[in-house]
Write a protein that holds these residues in place. Structure first.
Motif, PDB file in Angstrom:
ATOM      1  N   ARG A  24      -2.654   8.978  -9.839  1.00  0.00           N
ATOM      2  CA  ARG A  24      -3.519   9.439  -8.233  1.00  0.00           C
ATOM      3  C   ARG A  24      -2.574  11.301  -7.298  1.00  0.00           C
ATOM      4  O   ARG A  24      -3.693  11.693  -7.128  1.00  0.00           O
ATOM      5  CB  ARG A  24      -2.679   8.402  -6.887  1.00  0.00           C
ATOM      6  CG  ARG A  24      -3.497   7.039  -7.334  1.00  0.00           C
ATOM      7  CD  ARG A  24      -2.805   5.551  -6.475  1.00  0.00           C
ATOM      8  NE  ARG A  24      -3.391   6.403  -5.221  1.00  0.00           N
ATOM      9  CZ  ARG A  24      -2.939   5.672  -4.079  1.00  0.00           C
ATOM     10  NH1 ARG A  24      -1.535   4.537  -4.023  1.00  0.00           N
ATOM     11  NH2 ARG A  24      -3.323   6.028  -2.890  1.00  0.00           N
ATOM     12  N   ALA A  64       3.633  10.933  -1.859  1.00  0.00           N
ATOM     13  CA  ALA A  64       3.348   9.489  -1.707  1.00  0.00           C
ATOM     14  C   ALA A  64       4.508   8.546  -0.878  1.00  0.00           C
ATOM     15  O   ALA A  64       5.684   8.883  -1.216  1.00  0.00           O
ATOM     16  CB  ALA A  64       3.280   8.718  -2.920  1.00  0.00           C
ATOM     17  N   ASP A 103       5.490   4.585   0.904  1.00  0.00           N
ATOM     18  CA  ASP A 103       5.271   3.704   0.816  1.00  0.00           C
ATOM     19  C   ASP A 103       5.038   2.702   2.421  1.00  0.00           C
ATOM     20  O   ASP A 103       5.176   3.319   3.586  1.00  0.00           O
ATOM     21  CB  ASP A 103       6.346   2.953   0.166  1.00  0.00           C
ATOM     22  CG  ASP A 103       7.463   2.824   1.242  1.00  0.00           C
ATOM     23  OD1 ASP A 103       8.113   3.199   1.744  1.00  0.00           O
ATOM     24  OD2 ASP A 103       8.482   2.192   0.432  1.00  0.00           O
ATOM     25  N   ALA A 104       4.617   1.775   2.355  1.00  0.00           N
ATOM     26  CA  ALA A 104       4.393   1.018   3.861  1.00  0.00           C
ATOM     27  C   ALA A 104       5.189   1.397   5.145  1.00  0.00           C
ATOM     28  O   ALA A 104       5.651   0.713   5.994  1.00  0.00           O
ATOM     29  CB  ALA A 104       4.139  -0.113   3.594  1.00  0.00           C
ATOM     30  N   GLU A 144       0.570   5.117   0.556  1.00  0.00           N
ATOM     31  CA  GLU A 144      -0.067   6.499   1.504  1.00  0.00           C
ATOM     32  C   GLU A 144      -0.427   7.849   0.572  1.00  0.00           C
ATOM     33  O   GLU A 144       0.782   7.942   0.471  1.00  0.00           O
ATOM     34  CB  GLU A 144      -0.114   6.262   2.482  1.00  0.00           C
ATOM     35  CG  GLU A 144      -0.355   7.671   3.232  1.00  0.00           C
ATOM     36  CD  GLU A 144      -0.661   7.733   4.489  1.00  0.00           C
ATOM     37  OE1 GLU A 144      -1.205   8.528   5.609  1.00  0.00           O
ATOM     38  OE2 GLU A 144       0.472   6.604   5.176  1.00  0.00           O
ATOM     39  N   LEU A 145      -1.048   8.394   0.458  1.00  0.00           N
ATOM     40  CA  LEU A 145      -1.099   9.677   0.229  1.00  0.00           C
ATOM     41  C   LEU A 145      -0.952  10.907   1.128  1.00  0.00           C
ATOM     42  O   LEU A 145      -2.124  10.509   2.452  1.00  0.00           O
ATOM     43  CB  LEU A 145      -1.617  10.335  -1.002  1.00  0.00           C
ATOM     44  CG  LEU A 145      -1.453   9.175  -2.195  1.00  0.00           C
ATOM     45  CD1 LEU A 145      -2.337  10.238  -3.700  1.00  0.00           C
ATOM     46  CD2 LEU A 145       0.138   9.012  -2.970  1.00  0.00           C
ATOM     47  N   ARG A 146      -0.263  11.631   0.912  1.00  0.00           N
ATOM     48  CA  ARG A 146      -0.466  12.948   2.392  1.00  0.00           C
ATOM     49  C   ARG A 146       0.013  13.794   2.050  1.00  0.00           C
ATOM     50  O   ARG A 146       1.043  14.361   0.848  1.00  0.00           O
ATOM     51  CB  ARG A 146       0.014  12.434   3.445  1.00  0.00           C
ATOM     52  CG  ARG A 146       1.644  12.193   3.945  1.00  0.00           C
ATOM     53  CD  ARG A 146       2.402  11.916   5.307  1.00  0.00           C
ATOM     54  NE  ARG A 146       3.176  11.908   5.427  1.00  0.00           N
ATOM     55  CZ  ARG A 146       4.647  12.968   4.922  1.00  0.00           C
ATOM     56  NH1 ARG A 146       4.253  13.915   4.469  1.00  0.00           N
ATOM     57  NH2 ARG A 146       5.983  12.768   4.930  1.00  0.00           N
ATOM     58  N   ALA A 176       0.625  -1.438  -0.222  1.00  0.00           N
ATOM     59  CA  ALA A 176       0.027   0.256   0.404  1.00  0.00           C
ATOM     60  C   ALA A 176       0.526   1.373  -0.269  1.00  0.00           C
ATOM     61  O   ALA A 176       2.187   1.199   0.560  1.00  0.00           O
ATOM     62  CB  ALA A 176      -0.372  -0.262   1.098  1.00  0.00           C
ATOM     63  N   THR A 180       1.220  17.141  -2.798  1.00  0.00           N
ATOM     64  CA  THR A 180       0.784  15.851  -2.313  1.00  0.00           C
ATOM     65  C   THR A 180       2.256  15.261  -1.684  1.00  0.00           C
ATOM     66  O   THR A 180       3.471  14.774  -3.099  1.00  0.00           O
ATOM     67  CB  THR A 180       0.200  15.323  -2.815  1.00  0.00           C
ATOM     68  OG1 THR A 180      -1.195  15.757  -2.589  1.00  0.00           O
ATOM     69  CG2 THR A 180      -0.711  13.665  -1.938  1.00  0.00           C
TER      70      THR A 180
END
Length: 157
Positions: free
Chosen positions: A93, A54, A56-57, A7-9, A5, A52
């Motif tokens: 994304r 991205a 990773d896990a 994540e965008l933040r 997964a 933004t």
């Protein structure tokens, strides 16, 4: 097997070192005097929550894009996705997150900057609904040092 997964933040000023490292290793990226840590921090402060990243896990930064507006038009700068993470829709994304944020701000159009010779970049942007416009972008450096640098490289760098 599913990809891990991502994540965008919102991008934070504290992300600068990792973001700049990503930009520096991304082909077709034009970096200059406006990309210092202080300049990026100012951009982020003027456009809170729009840029933004991205992650990773494992917490590694694998994508980034600067996003802002002038009250009328939005602008995306320096979209980059780590080579190992390409082809999974991460660039899309990142762009969609920024465009949605601009729309929430009441911005109706978004501009990007891409080098004419960067065919892959142009193809990406066209695929995502961006098209060429009829105007020519011109620029004038404001500081003497930047004007000297632009003259030395034969462009407005």
């Amino acid at each position: 097997m599913n990809a891990p997964a991502i994540e965008l933040r919102p991008m934070l000023a504290a992300d600068y070192a990792a973001v700049f490292a990503l930009w520096s290793r991304t082909e077709g990226m034009g970096l200059g005097e406006s990309d210092t840590e202080a300049a990026i921090a100012t951009f982020l402060a003027r456009n809170p929550g729009l840029s933004t990243v991205a992650v990773d896990a494992a917490g590694a930064l694998v994508g980034a894009v600067l996003c802002g507006h002038d009250g009328r038009r939005g602008y995306l700068h320096h979209l980059a996705v780590d080579g190992a993470c390409r082809g999974r829709g991460l660039g899309r994304r990142l762009v969609e997150a920024c465009l949605a944020a601009l729309e929430r701000e009441g911005i109706a159009k978004c501009n990007i900057f891409v080098y004419r010779e960067h065919a892959a970049g142009i193809g990406f942007w066209r695929h995502h609904g961006f098209g060429e416009v009829a105007w020519l972008t011109m620029q004038r450096p404001l500081s003497a040092a930047v004007r000297a640098s632009a003259t030395a490289c034969g462009t407005s760098c």
